[in-house]
Enzyme design. Sequence first.
Site, PDB file in Angstrom:
ATOM      1  N   HIS A  17       0.844  -1.208   0.000  1.00  0.00           N
ATOM      2  CA  HIS A  17       0.000   0.000   0.000  1.00  0.00           C
ATOM      3  C   HIS A  17       0.877   1.256   0.000  1.00  0.00           C
ATOM      4  O   HIS A  17       0.626   2.213  -0.742  1.00  0.00           O
ATOM      5  CB  HIS A  17      -0.868   0.053   1.268  1.00  0.00           C
ATOM      6  CG  HIS A  17      -1.937  -0.991   1.344  1.00  0.00           C
ATOM      7  ND1 HIS A  17      -2.115  -1.807   2.441  1.00  0.00           N
ATOM      8  CD2 HIS A  17      -2.912  -1.338   0.466  1.00  0.00           C
ATOM      9  CE1 HIS A  17      -3.148  -2.606   2.238  1.00  0.00           C
ATOM     10  NE2 HIS A  17      -3.640  -2.349   1.045  1.00  0.00           N
ATOM     11  N   LYS A  41     -15.919  -7.398   5.167  1.00  0.00           N
ATOM     12  CA  LYS A  41     -15.516  -8.344   6.220  1.00  0.00           C
ATOM     13  C   LYS A  41     -15.278  -7.581   7.523  1.00  0.00           C
ATOM     14  O   LYS A  41     -14.921  -6.407   7.491  1.00  0.00           O
ATOM     15  CB  LYS A  41     -14.217  -9.051   5.818  1.00  0.00           C
ATOM     16  CG  LYS A  41     -14.407 -10.055   4.718  1.00  0.00           C
ATOM     17  CD  LYS A  41     -13.100 -10.721   4.342  1.00  0.00           C
ATOM     18  CE  LYS A  41     -12.275  -9.798   3.470  1.00  0.00           C
ATOM     19  NZ  LYS A  41     -10.991 -10.365   3.051  1.00  0.00           N
ATOM     20  N   ARG A  90      -1.487  -5.700  -8.364  1.00  0.00           N
ATOM     21  CA  ARG A  90      -0.398  -6.635  -8.091  1.00  0.00           C
ATOM     22  C   ARG A  90      -0.206  -7.600  -9.247  1.00  0.00           C
ATOM     23  O   ARG A  90       0.876  -7.793  -9.751  1.00  0.00           O
ATOM     24  CB  ARG A  90      -0.705  -7.446  -6.819  1.00  0.00           C
ATOM     25  CG  ARG A  90      -0.543  -6.662  -5.546  1.00  0.00           C
ATOM     26  CD  ARG A  90      -1.166  -7.355  -4.376  1.00  0.00           C
ATOM     27  NE  ARG A  90      -2.605  -7.507  -4.578  1.00  0.00           N
ATOM     28  CZ  ARG A  90      -3.462  -7.803  -3.621  1.00  0.00           C
ATOM     29  NH1 ARG A  90      -3.037  -8.034  -2.396  1.00  0.00           N
ATOM     30  NH2 ARG A  90      -4.741  -7.909  -3.877  1.00  0.00           N
ATOM     31  N   SER A 127      -3.180  -7.837   2.797  1.00  0.00           N
ATOM     32  CA  SER A 127      -3.472  -7.652   4.217  1.00  0.00           C
ATOM     33  C   SER A 127      -3.958  -8.967   4.833  1.00  0.00           C
ATOM     34  O   SER A 127      -3.617  -9.294   5.969  1.00  0.00           O
ATOM     35  CB  SER A 127      -4.536  -6.569   4.408  1.00  0.00           C
ATOM     36  OG  SER A 127      -4.044  -5.327   3.952  1.00  0.00           O
TER      37      SER A 127
END
Length: 157
Positions: A17, A41, A90, A127
Amino acid sequence: MITALVPGSFDPPTNGHLDVVERCVGIFDRVVVAVIRNPAKTPLFTADEREELLRACCAKWDNVEIDSFDGLLVDYAEEVGAQTIVKGLRAVTDFDYEIQMAQMNRHLSGIVTLFVATKPEFGYLSSSLIKQVAALGGSIDSLVPDVVAAALEERFR
Ligand code: PNS
């Protein structure tokens, strides 16, 4: 004055990040890094904690502001005067979801989304994986800033 909005869950922020934020720092006049308050979530860190971690990680950059938001991202982008949303990519696996969001956001408000290719060494970072490894006692030291590593250690102690 061009403002870039870098939104995310940041639960927790990773070096991936921060690499994206650093790229923006050198390109845009103002960078707003915004934490979503209610991600899909249940987060490990509260929105206030995620903001605090980001503030510690981004303190070295004068043109970065940390904030949080609820509701539609495009509404928040308008509120902060952002001309563009910036997301990190990514790998090809990110592309499907990111292009859908970018196109929906464009449909909703006309805002442009720009993608930053993350550094190859952070290509496998997420993460979720960081939380999993930290919860099981693995080393995440070179993958997240020190302040995040300390917060994870405390949370899983
Ligand atoms: O770090 P993440 O989990 O990939 O971030 C996703 C985020 C926060 C950018 C995305 O879920 C979002 O924009 N949520 C806000 C709600 C919204 O505007 N939904 C429509 C987007 S197409």
